[in-house]
Scaffold this active site. Sequence first.
Site, PDB file in Angstrom:
ATOM      1  N   TYR B 107     -17.337  -8.329  -9.090  1.00 26.09           N
ATOM      2  CA  TYR B 107     -17.973  -9.514  -8.496  1.00 26.09           C
ATOM      3  C   TYR B 107     -18.558 -10.442  -9.548  1.00 26.09           C
ATOM      4  O   TYR B 107     -18.553 -11.657  -9.391  1.00 26.09           O
ATOM      5  CB  TYR B 107     -19.049  -9.090  -7.498  1.00 26.09           C
ATOM      6  CG  TYR B 107     -18.458  -8.621  -6.190  1.00 26.09           C
ATOM      7  CD1 TYR B 107     -17.566  -9.435  -5.498  1.00 26.09           C
ATOM      8  CD2 TYR B 107     -18.757  -7.372  -5.659  1.00 26.09           C
ATOM      9  CE1 TYR B 107     -16.998  -9.007  -4.303  1.00 26.09           C
ATOM     10  CE2 TYR B 107     -18.196  -6.942  -4.466  1.00 26.09           C
ATOM     11  CZ  TYR B 107     -17.315  -7.772  -3.797  1.00 26.09           C
ATOM     12  OH  TYR B 107     -16.750  -7.364  -2.633  1.00 26.09           O
ATOM     13  N   GLU B 203     -10.552  20.463  -0.457  1.00 30.37           N
ATOM     14  CA  GLU B 203     -10.169  19.045  -0.316  1.00 30.37           C
ATOM     15  C   GLU B 203     -10.889  18.374   0.847  1.00 30.37           C
ATOM     16  O   GLU B 203     -11.480  17.314   0.692  1.00 30.37           O
ATOM     17  CB  GLU B 203      -8.645  18.911  -0.117  1.00 30.37           C
ATOM     18  CG  GLU B 203      -8.216  17.461   0.082  1.00 30.37           C
ATOM     19  CD  GLU B 203      -6.724  17.287   0.348  1.00 30.37           C
ATOM     20  OE1 GLU B 203      -5.971  18.273   0.281  1.00 30.37           O
ATOM     21  OE2 GLU B 203      -6.319  16.135   0.627  1.00 30.37           O
ATOM     22  N   ASP B 255      -4.777  20.708   1.269  1.00 30.04           N
ATOM     23  CA  ASP B 255      -3.685  20.651   2.234  1.00 30.04           C
ATOM     24  C   ASP B 255      -2.374  20.995   1.526  1.00 30.04           C
ATOM     25  O   ASP B 255      -2.305  20.993   0.296  1.00 30.04           O
ATOM     26  CB  ASP B 255      -3.555  19.231   2.818  1.00 30.04           C
ATOM     27  CG  ASP B 255      -4.656  18.933   3.829  1.00 30.04           C
ATOM     28  OD1 ASP B 255      -5.252  19.889   4.381  1.00 30.04           O
ATOM     29  OD2 ASP B 255      -4.913  17.732   4.068  1.00 30.04           O
TER      30      ASP B 255
END
Lengths: 655, 372
Positions: B107, B203, B255
């Site tokens: 920014y 995870e 996963d």
Amino acid sequence: MDSSAARGATAQDLARKQREISVAEFFEKNRQILGFDSPQRSLATCVKEAVDNSLDACEEAGLLPDIYVEIRRAPGDAANLFRVIVEDNGPGIVAEQVPRVFGKLLYGSHFHVIRQSRGQQGIGISACVLYAQLTTGRPALVLTKTAPDRPASRVELTLDTRRNEARVLRREEASWDRPRGTRVELEVRGAYFTGRRSVPEYLRACAIVNPHARITFLDPEGMEARFDRSSDHLPRLPGESKPHPGGTEMGTLLKMVEHYAGALGEFLQGEFARVGPKTAREIADAAQMDPQMRVGDLTRGQAQRLVESFRRVKLLPPSADSLSPIGEDLMFRGLQKGVTADFISVVTRPPGSHGGHPFIVEVALAYGGAAPREEKVEVLRFANRVPLLYQPGACALTHAVERVHWRPYGLDQSGESLPQGPALLLVHLASTHVPFVSESKDAVADIPEVLAELDLALKQVGRDLKGFLSKRKGIEKRREKEDLIQRILPKLAEKVGGVLQRPPPDTAPVVARIMGNLLLQRDGARLHAANHGEAPRRFHLAARSHQVRKEWDLSLEPGARRTLDFPADHVHVEGLPAEMVTLGRGLAPLDDGKSPRGPVTRVHNPGRREAPAGPTSSSLAPLPRTGATGKRETSPTTLAAFSAEPEKPEEATRP
Amino acid sequence: MSPPKTPRKPASGNGNGKAKKLVGLVELLYSQMEKGEIPSLDVATRTKQNIEYSESSGVWVYGDATSSRSAKTARGALQLLKTTSVVEFLKHQLEVDKSSTLRELYYISENWEDAKFPDQNESDRLIEDLEILVELQREQFHIRSEESGASILGPLEIRERTRRGPKKIHCEDDVGESGYTIPTQVDNIEFLRHDARMVVAIETGGMYDRLVENGFHDDNDAILVHLKGQPSRGTKRLLKRLHGELNLPILVFTDGDPWSYRIFASVAYGSIKGAHLSEYLATPGAKFIGIQPSDIVAYKLPSDKLTDQDIQALKAELTDPRFDTPYWKKEIQLQMDLGRKSEQQSLAKYGLDYVTDTYLPERLQALGALKK
């Protein structure tokens, strides 16, 4: 009953009704086939026929054509009656011939001569006279003068359609201030328009392919448009040629044989083009005939065999000596003057032949300028330098354009149709025999040999266009990059200096290196010139130090550098585009009025030819115009995209 | 328990020296321009083609290939202007001893006109470039990430240096259900004592909560770390320190899809984009629990069809040097043949306790982290 009575008519009855129909009567009933189908077109046809004759006559007499065309509303209330006046500076017509030239159909000087000419059959102008007489009942008025010291003759005539002969109403000597020339006046029914297929369009097209002609046009509103010459050279007058065996039919052969006393071998060699002793022998052999036999003894069967052997024996193609193409240079000039363009490519193909008739195809493409981007390209068709305005869809010249795939060359196209984009195509077919589809001479027939040549020519200009577009893209890219670099680097220098609290470094050397430019740098009392480009650079350098001025001719190899003992503060480089030169800190552009010319502007020099430094006074008023009535149009040519000076020519793509 | 070691690269330190390193880059650009040369900076090429295994540290680091940020192109010139602008900003930030986040930097560039970043990805990448160029971590020139804290829960007591003074925290007794939040400055943590045999890094939040609820940490003396997807630098640094300083095995549970294997790889070997930090962040001893593609078959797990992107990712992993082991080649090939993937939570097919009672014990025994 009537019908049974008719059926019962005897041969004698029928014979009483049978009589000769003169050509003139035939055309009276079928005038649409000569180009008199609508009032608008009829008017254009009258102008066209007269102008064609004038151009032919001037060229044959070796005179630069100066043609005046006027269309005037006929006196009276009728809005659809016009007076068409066409006047030339040609050789004039011998007074006795005037009735036959203007008042007899199928009378002319070109029909029996094998060479390229605008008129061919000798129908055109007499048909106009006939049209005038049919629609207004007014005779044609012809004024002609053959030499400055001879009086002019003034002839009023109409056409006797039953006898296909002129009816001279009045013939007198007259005085005329021209040294020579011919003026024709016809009063016809017509309609005057501008825009597509109009008289002004026709004249504009005419001017493009006849850059050696000056054409002046006064329209019904009294506005004058002038198409000036862009060339003072007459096109070469094509030589007359003998018939080529390949195009000789049975009837022609029999007629040629009729008055010939001599042997077959001599006949073949002497009366036909491209037949030498060897070919003559081959023809005779193929026809199983003795070259020594007397031509007068030729039977019908033998003649038939001879024609067949013409087709079998390998013949040299007909000579192109009887052709007069416009030529690449003149096409270029004509277009340069007639349209606005960023790029022009012109091609004159080597001669070819169809059915024993030689022909040459010429194509020019003008790209950019004011041409509309979203529309189909304008195709200007010409046959033997005559603009073809009607029936574009039936014409081989259009078909050839449609059959090229234009997308790879940079023009849009949907299917097999005319391409789209800011371009204009000029397509010209020159031949001793233009294969028109009809007598109105609007469209060229799809002859495979002609189509093949057109295809090659169109692809050639297509390739040139592609080259131009990619080059232009490269230039644009370079310019974009340069703009960015010129904006970013000073900021970088500023920022880098700011962080280190030191003066920002000079960006010029870096910019020159990045852009591959010529760098001029002041270093104490010396001036450095360094070539950061990838090509050698030759240029003329002018520099000033206070009031002292010096000049050098320099040549620098890539990466090379020259140091000059001269404390220059102002410099000017000639021979390189301004954007290829970067000036270091402390150097300013030299502008003391002594430089032979200013910085070279960014122009795309079109085509493979150098733009000639043509006379700047010449002007071609765009048509139609909307200026004040009677005011002479001398608006300058819209050639902003061209340099007035000969720039460095683009590399020729063809020798 | 072993005494805590001092962090290798302290985050605070001599701001002047760091500023000097940064300004050195600008000096290089200045001298190039002064000599009339095209300014350019060479940065290690950050692609998988340019990472190589470091025998000494057991992690993947950048090779010798470099990419040039050169003003030869307009883009390159702009990149150098941005780099200089960032250096100017960082120099100032170090001088006044302030810090900012990656997002704040993005920014701040709003005011830099031509040097403004079009998106945060670009400013993030430039900061990574600078890390490589000056061999500092962004924290050292006071640029923090936005990383929302991942969690840790287990038998571990630490002391964190905070702005409000040192805090002593036990990561099981002193924290709520979600555990202790890992700070950005992991090197501000001191390990005091622990009672753990292993660290399990998970995870997804759902599985982390499941293990907490089932009391897995209690039953197995395990420290549970929630990775929150692709782990932050802080989380990775913490895992490395737990392994290195406390000698605990790191076991990664994700996963069963290509993206999760990348999570494991970045924990164990380092990431491609951040290979310059591998030696600081990667834990070469970390082990992969699963879900393995072979588990999908062995446990008959509910599965989903691989998407085109999944297949692309698997293919890419086959040419990724980090996965160039017989184990990974076999598992990835198997997954491509199956055309299926399974989530951690698909184990719930066999009941909520199945993961803690059956799956994890079996896998941990197989990895040697639990005795049979």
